[in-house]
Design a protein around this motif. Structure first.
Motif, PDB file in Angstrom:
ATOM      1  N   ILE A 137      -1.762 -17.353   6.317  1.00  0.00           N
ATOM      2  CA  ILE A 137       0.140 -16.468   5.108  1.00  0.00           C
ATOM      3  C   ILE A 137      -0.062 -15.111   5.352  1.00  0.00           C
ATOM      4  N   LYS A 138       1.568 -15.349   5.399  1.00  0.00           N
ATOM      5  CA  LYS A 138       1.991 -14.179   6.611  1.00  0.00           C
ATOM      6  C   LYS A 138       1.476 -12.501   5.792  1.00  0.00           C
ATOM      7  N   ASN A 139       1.166 -12.315   4.502  1.00  0.00           N
ATOM      8  CA  ASN A 139       1.235 -11.407   4.099  1.00  0.00           C
ATOM      9  C   ASN A 139      -0.283 -11.042   4.374  1.00  0.00           C
ATOM     10  N   MET A 140      -1.290 -12.177   4.201  1.00  0.00           N
ATOM     11  CA  MET A 140      -3.152 -11.856   4.802  1.00  0.00           C
ATOM     12  C   MET A 140      -2.555 -11.673   6.065  1.00  0.00           C
ATOM     13  N   VAL A 141      -2.257 -12.103   7.374  1.00  0.00           N
ATOM     14  CA  VAL A 141      -2.491 -11.521   8.458  1.00  0.00           C
ATOM     15  C   VAL A 141      -1.504 -10.796   9.089  1.00  0.00           C
ATOM     16  N   THR A 159      -9.412 -16.356   5.932  1.00  0.00           N
ATOM     17  CA  THR A 159      -9.476 -17.236   5.196  1.00  0.00           C
ATOM     18  C   THR A 159      -9.547 -16.849   3.424  1.00  0.00           C
ATOM     19  N   SER A 160      -9.287 -16.028   3.238  1.00  0.00           N
ATOM     20  CA  SER A 160      -9.086 -15.449   1.979  1.00  0.00           C
ATOM     21  C   SER A 160      -8.793 -13.857   1.016  1.00  0.00           C
ATOM     22  N   ALA A 161      -8.371 -13.381   0.249  1.00  0.00           N
ATOM     23  CA  ALA A 161      -8.140 -12.609   0.045  1.00  0.00           C
ATOM     24  C   ALA A 161      -8.080 -12.661  -1.392  1.00  0.00           C
ATOM     25  N   ASN A 162      -7.870 -10.932  -2.028  1.00  0.00           N
ATOM     26  CA  ASN A 162      -8.044 -11.208  -3.700  1.00  0.00           C
ATOM     27  C   ASN A 162      -7.095 -10.477  -3.836  1.00  0.00           C
ATOM     28  N   GLN A 163      -6.541 -10.545  -5.304  1.00  0.00           N
ATOM     29  CA  GLN A 163      -5.333  -9.383  -5.551  1.00  0.00           C
ATOM     30  C   GLN A 163      -5.989  -9.119  -6.956  1.00  0.00           C
ATOM     31  N   GLY A 164      -5.085  -8.249  -6.954  1.00  0.00           N
ATOM     32  CA  GLY A 164      -4.963  -7.378  -8.427  1.00  0.00           C
ATOM     33  C   GLY A 164      -4.646  -8.165 -10.000  1.00  0.00           C
ATOM     34  N   THR A 165      -4.593  -8.366 -10.942  1.00  0.00           N
ATOM     35  CA  THR A 165      -4.458  -9.219 -11.852  1.00  0.00           C
ATOM     36  C   THR A 165      -4.484  -8.711 -12.752  1.00  0.00           C
ATOM     37  N   LEU A 166      -3.103  -8.804 -14.262  1.00  0.00           N
ATOM     38  CA  LEU A 166      -3.753  -8.369 -15.198  1.00  0.00           C
ATOM     39  C   LEU A 166      -4.213  -9.550 -15.712  1.00  0.00           C
ATOM     40  N   TRP A 167      -5.097  -9.033 -16.115  1.00  0.00           N
ATOM     41  CA  TRP A 167      -5.669 -10.519 -17.685  1.00  0.00           C
ATOM     42  C   TRP A 167      -5.078 -10.369 -19.009  1.00  0.00           C
ATOM     43  N   TYR A 168      -5.256 -10.928 -19.913  1.00  0.00           N
ATOM     44  CA  TYR A 168      -4.609 -10.245 -20.851  1.00  0.00           C
ATOM     45  C   TYR A 168      -5.229 -12.203 -22.013  1.00  0.00           C
ATOM     46  N   ARG A 169      -5.356 -11.597 -23.631  1.00  0.00           N
ATOM     47  CA  ARG A 169      -6.433 -12.576 -24.595  1.00  0.00           C
ATOM     48  C   ARG A 169      -5.106 -13.283 -24.767  1.00  0.00           C
ATOM     49  N   THR A 170      -4.253 -14.586 -24.488  1.00  0.00           N
ATOM     50  CA  THR A 170      -2.953 -15.363 -25.198  1.00  0.00           C
ATOM     51  C   THR A 170      -3.889 -15.635 -26.643  1.00  0.00           C
ATOM     52  N   ASP A 171      -4.938 -15.455 -27.142  1.00  0.00           N
ATOM     53  CA  ASP A 171      -5.301 -15.383 -28.748  1.00  0.00           C
ATOM     54  C   ASP A 171      -4.619 -14.105 -29.228  1.00  0.00           C
ATOM     55  N   LEU A 172      -4.841 -13.211 -29.028  1.00  0.00           N
ATOM     56  CA  LEU A 172      -4.843 -12.230 -29.052  1.00  0.00           C
ATOM     57  C   LEU A 172      -2.881 -11.410 -29.751  1.00  0.00           C
ATOM     58  N   PHE A 173      -2.411 -11.547 -28.698  1.00  0.00           N
ATOM     59  CA  PHE A 173      -1.098 -11.864 -28.379  1.00  0.00           C
ATOM     60  C   PHE A 173      -0.093 -12.899 -28.827  1.00  0.00           C
ATOM     61  N   GLN A 174      -0.501 -13.637 -29.697  1.00  0.00           N
ATOM     62  CA  GLN A 174       0.175 -15.277 -30.247  1.00  0.00           C
ATOM     63  C   GLN A 174       0.203 -14.447 -31.525  1.00  0.00           C
ATOM     64  N   ALA A 175      -1.123 -14.003 -31.743  1.00  0.00           N
ATOM     65  CA  ALA A 175      -1.251 -13.526 -33.632  1.00  0.00           C
ATOM     66  C   ALA A 175      -0.727 -12.477 -33.376  1.00  0.00           C
ATOM     67  N   ALA A 176      -0.910 -11.613 -32.525  1.00  0.00           N
ATOM     68  CA  ALA A 176       0.328  -9.726 -33.403  1.00  0.00           C
ATOM     69  C   ALA A 176       1.725 -10.809 -32.970  1.00  0.00           C
ATOM     70  N   LYS A 177       2.131 -12.077 -32.331  1.00  0.00           N
ATOM     71  CA  LYS A 177       4.082 -12.199 -31.752  1.00  0.00           C
ATOM     72  C   LYS A 177       4.334 -11.153 -30.909  1.00  0.00           C
ATOM     73  N   LEU A 178       3.566 -11.175 -29.716  1.00  0.00           N
ATOM     74  CA  LEU A 178       4.295 -10.279 -28.503  1.00  0.00           C
ATOM     75  C   LEU A 178       4.154 -10.837 -27.078  1.00  0.00           C
TER      76      LEU A 178
END
Length: 446
Positions: A137-141, A159-178
């Motif tokens: 992967i070019k960006n890793m190189v 060989t590998s990289a991590n990445q910043g990720t935005l985790w979110y609770r799909t159940d809470l989003f669905q309940a709030a219709k967001l």
């Protein structure tokens, strides 16, 4: 001696030590380690795992497969705890280099230190002459190339990289219709609407303790859209757009986040998210297994941080890239390279990254089943592979980067959260230290 003086002394000492090692090697015509040999391509080689323990099982699987393919090569596996790996390398180099491995796990966070001491062979030409050419992967190189220092050589095979990720609770989003927090407008809307402090529910949790600045940088550059860490010899960290982004980020504290966030390191923050009613968390792919185990796949989703605005290219702050280095002291570089090439092949690279939950560097792993079954990893891989994506390369090559971006300024970041220091004052302080470190580094490159 006051704390500021102690910090400055420690900083200067670290910078001087690293530069002295590099300059001594150059002045004496010595590369900082024993010059090795290409060897027969057979026999025994030693491999140091830079995260021994958590990754021992998967490495032993890969080594067994390698030895099946190359029965005339034996790999001696040495697990090194991740907290000790840099000091272990430094000690071996300073004792002459004879005790260094043939192959070692090398992350970009300390790659420049090893390069400055002449411990690693460049691998650019070896990659170009191997099956890995054009398959990484070019960006890793580019992250590995940038982390190595002044020249344009690659000093490890990514060989590998991590990445910043935005985790979110799909159940809470669905309940709030967001809607999913795939834009910054949606993110801030959800942070507000999912917060009910009286019922101990919060829209977001942030990291205010150890490691806080790395995640703040993720949020700042993703929102500002600034695509380079440097503008000439000055950092863009205190650009007005980044300052404004930081102001928005820290304004979330205690308004839509738990007060405990002030002292949270990643473990406490992740545990708080997984065990409570919190809508969103910004971390990285490494916590995916914990989220699934505690919440279930149907209640969690993870996406790359949104672009700065609709239609703009996504801006990602570089995460440390893990890789395999060929040590200059090796007496059997031919066999060592066979092992590196094998471990970085599509099949082995995929196997390793599936086990550790990271992004594989070999593009041949992109279509493997496990990635399709891990949507956050798939989304991160696609964003990293997107030619429009801009990666802000952090200056891991600076000897003082870790001091400046971690312990020396984390207390100041807590002051910003508490309203005792402005976001601009914080950014200006860190920028001043980074600009000085960059000037010192450039001065010693001649």
């Amino acid at each position: 001696m006051n704390p500021r003086t102690r910090g400055a002394t420690r900083t200067a000492a670290a910078l001087t030590a690293a530069l002295t090692l590099a300059l001594t090697a150059t002045a004496c015509g010595d590369d900082g380690s024993t010059t090795g040999e290409e060897g027969s391509g057979k026999g025994t080689i030693t491999f140091w795992d830079n995260n021994g323990g958590p990754r021992t099982k998967i490495w032993k699987q890969i080594i067994a497969k390698f030895e099946d393919k190359y029965p005339d090569i034996t790999v001696t596996y040495v697990p090194i705890p991740i907290t000790n790996v840099q000091s272990k390398y430094d000690t071996a180099i300073q004792s002459g280099g004879d005790s260094l491995p043939d192959v070692g796990g090398v992350g970009t966070a300390y790659l420049a230190n090893l390069v400055a001491q002449g411990a690693l062979d460049p691998v650019t030409d070896r990659i170009d002459d191997s099956a890995l050419k054009g398959k990484l992967i070019k960006n890793m190189v580019e992250s590995v190339r940038a982390a190595g220092g002044a020249d344009q050589e690659l000093y490890s095979v990514p060989t590998s990289a991590n990445q910043g990720t935005l985790w979110y609770r799909t159940d809470l989003f669905q309940a709030a219709k967001l809607p999913a927090p795939d834009t910054w407008e949606h993110f801030y809307q959800a942070a507000d609407e999912l917060t009910d402090k009286g019922d101990n529910k919060f829209g977001f949790t942030l990291r205010g303790g150890a490691g806080s600045i790395a995640q703040a940088l993720d949020m700042m550059y993703a929102q500002s859209g600034i695509s380079s860490f440097w503008d000439g010899d000055k950092t863009t960290l205190n650009d007005p757009k980044n300052v404004a982004a930081l102001e928005k980020y820290v304004a979330l504290f205690k308004k839509v986040t738990p007060a405990a966030d002030l002292n949270n390191d990643f473990a406490k923050m992740v545990a708080q998210f997984d065990q409570g009613d919190i809508g969103m968390l910004q971390h990285n792919l490494g916590s995916y297994v914990d989220h699934v185990r505690l919440l279930g796949k149907d209640k969690i989703a993870g996406i790359p941080l949104p672009p700065s605005r609709a239609g703009a290219a996504r801006t990602i702050v570089s995460n440390p890239v893990d890789g395999l280095g060929l040590f200059k002291a090796s007496k059997n570089k031919a066999a060592a390279w066979k092992f590196i090439e094998f471990a970085a092949s599509p099949e082995m690279n995929s196997l390793w990254n599936e086990d550790v939950g990271a992004i594989p560097a070999n593009v041949g792993a992109a279509d493997d089943d496990w990635i399709a079954e891990a949507p956050p990893t798939k989304a991160a891989l696609e964003s990293l592979n997107d030619p429009r994506t801009k990666v802000v390369q952090l200056p891991y090559y600076l000897p003082d980067w870790n001091n400046i971006s971690k312990a020396d300024n984390e207390p100041s970041f807590q002051k910003v959260l508490l309203g005792q220091m402005t976001a601009k004052a914080f950014c200006d302080k860190v920028a001043k230290e980074l600009n000085a470190a960059q000037a010192d580094w450039k001065e010693h490159q001649g």
